[in-house]
Design a protein around this motif. Structure first.
Motif, short mmCIF file in Angstrom:
data_model
loop_
_atom_site.label_atom_id
_atom_site.label_comp_id
_atom_site.label_asym_id
_atom_site.label_seq_id
_atom_site.Cartn_x
_atom_site.Cartn_y
_atom_site.Cartn_z
N UNK A 258 1.00 -1.06 0.28
CA UNK A 258 0.14 0.12 0.56
C UNK A 258 0.84 1.29 -0.24
N UNK A 259 2.21 1.14 0.12
CA UNK A 259 3.12 2.20 0.22
C UNK A 259 3.30 3.00 -1.19
N UNK A 260 3.86 4.34 -1.33
CA UNK A 260 3.70 4.48 -2.80
C UNK A 260 5.16 4.78 -2.85
N UNK A 261 5.94 4.69 -3.75
CA UNK A 261 7.88 4.86 -4.13
C UNK A 261 7.70 5.92 -3.69
N UNK A 262 9.03 6.43 -3.00
CA UNK A 262 9.06 7.39 -3.29
C UNK A 262 10.54 7.64 -2.85
N UNK A 263 11.47 8.57 -3.22
CA UNK A 263 13.01 8.93 -3.21
C UNK A 263 13.11 10.42 -2.60
N UNK A 264 13.90 10.99 -2.55
CA UNK A 264 14.53 12.52 -2.99
C UNK A 264 15.48 12.19 -3.30
N UNK A 265 15.91 13.16 -4.90
CA UNK A 265 16.93 13.42 -4.84
C UNK A 265 17.49 15.14 -4.27
N UNK A 266 18.86 15.10 -3.80
CA UNK A 266 18.70 16.59 -3.39
C UNK A 266 19.77 16.79 -3.90
#
Length: 508
Positions: A91-99
């Motif tokens: 149920x978790x949407x894929x997510x990542x951060x490009x800082x």
């Protein structure tokens, strides 16, 4: 005295004007610089996010950071949060951060390899393990400490700003510095012997030695000197339209210090928070979606209860010139090339183009080897950027629409990237992999944020001593613990900008 005519205003025209004037005329006037800007042709003014290096441009122009931010309704940008670019995990949407910040030193082994070998992927994202900015946004902080100098902070940062207001701000600063502003609409271009002799306007004919084409996708000047001078990137980057919507800041009205890039059915949506509003848009493939369908999908994504302020549909010409400098004409900004705005590189490419123009122009207006060198570099920079953007699409495992099922095939249009992905299946992505490339902003560190954010890990056969691993990440945690208390909240910093420009004492 040589005369430079810049045709077209907006971000490209006024960034070019203020930079060339600062470079050539600060100590002694070498060029007379005119900006010919039509009052009838508005700037596109959609791109509202930057990469962190734009700070170096503003600083070199001698601008005041708080004045710039106040006049453009700007906020701080620490990076981009990508959502929904892969299938959800349960149920978790894929997510990542490009800082924007660089990975910190490790010890006997680099921290990126330590993260891979320590099997930490199950408990934390890669960016959370190596990026201070990732921790800043979790706590609502920005990289500005109370005593940070203009354009400086504890980590790199860029901006969200109103592009139209920025053009006006730079216009005022350029004119104050001695640039001539000519309000006129160009109706014809007079060409002779492979050179532009003059432009015909509703205010008369204007001649010059060098012409800079900042007329956007029209390429009004450069096309007159060389036909068939455009190389399309549509085979690798099929998104060719966008619908842009402005709306009131949602939720509690506090702007986020990062950009959101959420994958939708046939492309992706941006969300960029200014102090005054939120800029949103949907970049999509027009072969799979009509403008009305795209607008409806974007409005559904944003929520029909949103307070929408405006809506605008845009055609995008994705690709680049084969030659950016032809005769005595140089194409800068959209007239020279455009890569879809996934990594907010529009202003960066203007900065890059005009910076290179200044160093090459210092050797003469009409020197063929300088033109050839300039063109080779600019071609390389756009090709490098193209493959970095393709990387985001090529790593997806989404198969819910035809658009996403076709996304992986774009990799075949970038042979170097295709080969490197095979290599990176068995080793880390490192600096030496880019030796001899045209990388101007995105390095091995940026590639790792995308690769590992999209769960593309190398299969490493070595093992790591647990004490080494603990030491590396303990040192990083200690560094985070030192930095975070020194930083202001994003809201607090924006309030100090407002108070300082209003003549107040700021927030205590």
């Amino acid at each position: 005295m040589k005369v430079i005519n810049i045709v077209g205003g907006g971000s490209a025209g006024w960034m070019t004007a203020i930079y060339l004037n600062r470079y050539f005329n600060q100590a002694r006037k070498n060029f007379s610089i005119n900006v010919i800007e039509s009052p009838d042709i508005g700037a596109i003014g959609v791109g509202e996010a930057t990469v962190h290096s734009i700070r170096f441009f503003f600083a070199a122009m001698g601008l005041d950071e708080k004045e710039l931010m106040a006049e453009t309704n700007a906020t701080v940008k620490t990076g981009i949060m990508f959502r929904n670019w892969k299938k959800p995990s349960g149920a978790r949407v894929h997510e990542y951060f490009h800082p924007f910040d660089q990975q910190q030193p490790g010890g006997s082994i680099d921290i990126s390899s330590a993260w891979l070998l320590s099997d930490r992927a199950g408990s934390e994202r890669y960016d959370e393990a190596v990026s201070i900015n990732s921790h800043l946004i979790t706590d609502g902080l920005c990289p500005k400490a109370p005593r940070s100098p203009d354009f400086g902070g504890v980590t790199p940062y860029g901006y969200h700003l109103d592009a139209t207001l920025m053009g006006r701000f730079l216009r005022r600063k350029a004119v104050e510095a001695g640039v001539n502003h000519i309000e006129a609409t160009v109706s014809d271009v007079v060409v002779g012997d492979g050179q532009i002799r003059s432009v015909v306007t509703d205010s008369g004919s204007i001649s010059g030695d060098l012409f800079v084409d900042c007329t956007g996708f029209r390429g009004l000047l450069i096309d007159r000197l060389k036909a068939d001078n455009w190389e399309s990137f549509a085979d690798a980057l099929p998104c060719d339209k966008a619908v842009a919507i402005q709306r009131a800041l949602p939720g509690d009205g506090r702007p986020r210090p990062y950009t959101m890039a959420t994958a939708l059915d046939h492309g992706w949506a941006w969300q960029i928070d200014l102090t005054s509003r939120q800029g949103c848009g949907y970049v999509y493939d027009s072969k799979r979606l009509t403008p009305s369908q795209a607008e409806a999908e974007l409005r559904d994504f944003l929520g029909r209860d949103s307070e929408f302020l405006s809506c605008n549909h845009l055609d995008m010409r994705v690709g680049r010139r084969q030659d950016f400098w032809v005769g005595n004409c140089v194409a800068v900004g959209l007239a020279g090339g455009f890569i879809e705005p996934l990594e907010s590189t529009g202003l960066h490419m203007i900065h890059l183009g005009v910076g290179l123009l200044a160093t090459h122009l210092a050797g003469g207006v009409d020197v063929p080897p300088l033109r050839e060198a300039y063109n080779a570099k600019m071609r390389g920079f756009y090709e490098d950027l193209k493959q970095f953007i393709v990387l985001h699409y090529a790593l997806t495992d989404r198969d819910d629409t035809a658009f996403w099922r076709a996304a992986a095939s774009t990799l075949s249009r970038c042979p170097w990237l295709e080969q490197q992905l095979r290599v990176w299946e068995h080793k880390i992505c490192e600096h030496q992999d880019f030796a001899g490339s045209f990388a101007s902003i995105f390095t091995d560190m940026n590639y790792r944020y995308v690769l590992y954010g999209m769960n593309r890990y190398p299969r490493l056969t070595m093992s790591l001593d647990e004490r080494d691993s603990m030491g590396i990440f303990s040192r990083f945690s200690a560094q985070v613990g030192q930095v975070l208390p020194a930083c202001q909240t994003h809201e607090h910093f924006l309030e100090t900008v407002r108070q300082d420009m209003a003549g107040g004492d700021g927030v205590q």
